[in-house]
Enzyme design. Structure first.
Site: not given
Length: 176
Positions: A108-110, A157
């Site tokens: 998720i994200c970074h 995500s």
């Protein structure tokens, strides 16, 4: 959750200081609630600290971790966490070996930055925080802006806002 039971599944969470608190704790809680055993892996022993103050005990260092011992991996975001963890060669090796073994990864994200270093993204359709788009595409991924994407055992995500859908998707994929 009988079809998504994670009993007898051992899940690794790979992180270091400055992780996005909810992106580690929420997926951890979701897979534990589904019956999984979760171990936190970090470059150093002791505890790691989230951006917003969460303190998480480290179960194994990256030097001690063996990809063969785990059924799946969660890579939380947090810019500082994601940038630092990919500088740890043992962490990159762990991720590379786990993905080469065909095990699922929730990212998720970074968190996807380390997947670029592990050369695990060629031909994978995925999402992330928008600022990673170019890095992921350069590593061979097909980047899309969607809440959650599951492709080739990588479940991705974008942000904490997507955690409910992300958590549901990783439990489902990890149960396979």
């Amino acid at each position: 959750m009988s079809d998504n039971t994670l009993e007898n599944k051992k899940i690794a969470i790979l992180a270091t200081d400055a992780f996005e608190d909810s992106e580690l704790t929420s997926p951890r809680d979701a897979v534990e609630a589904a019956g999984a055993s979760v171990l936190v892996i970090a470059p150093k022993a002791g505890t790691i600290e989230g951006k917003k103050g969460a303190s998480v005990s480290v179960d194994l260092t990256t030097a001690e971790a063996n990809a063969s011992d785990f059924d799946a991996l969660i890579l939380p975001g947090g810019t500082g966490n994601a940038d630092s963890i990919r500088m740890d060669e043992a962490a990159v090796t762990f991720v590379r070996e786990l993905t080469q073994q065909g095990k699922p990864v929730g990212v998720i994200c970074h968190g996807g930055w380390i997947l670029t270093d592990a050369d695990a993204l060629r031909g994978v359709r995925m999402t992330s925080y928008p600022s990673l788009k170019t890095d992921l595409k350069n590593a061979g991924a097909e980047w899309v802006d969607e809440e959650v994407v599951a492709d080739k055992r990588i479940i991705s995500s974008r942000t904490p806002d997507d955690l409910p859908a992300f958590n549901e998707a990783i439990v489902e994929e990890f149960a396979k």
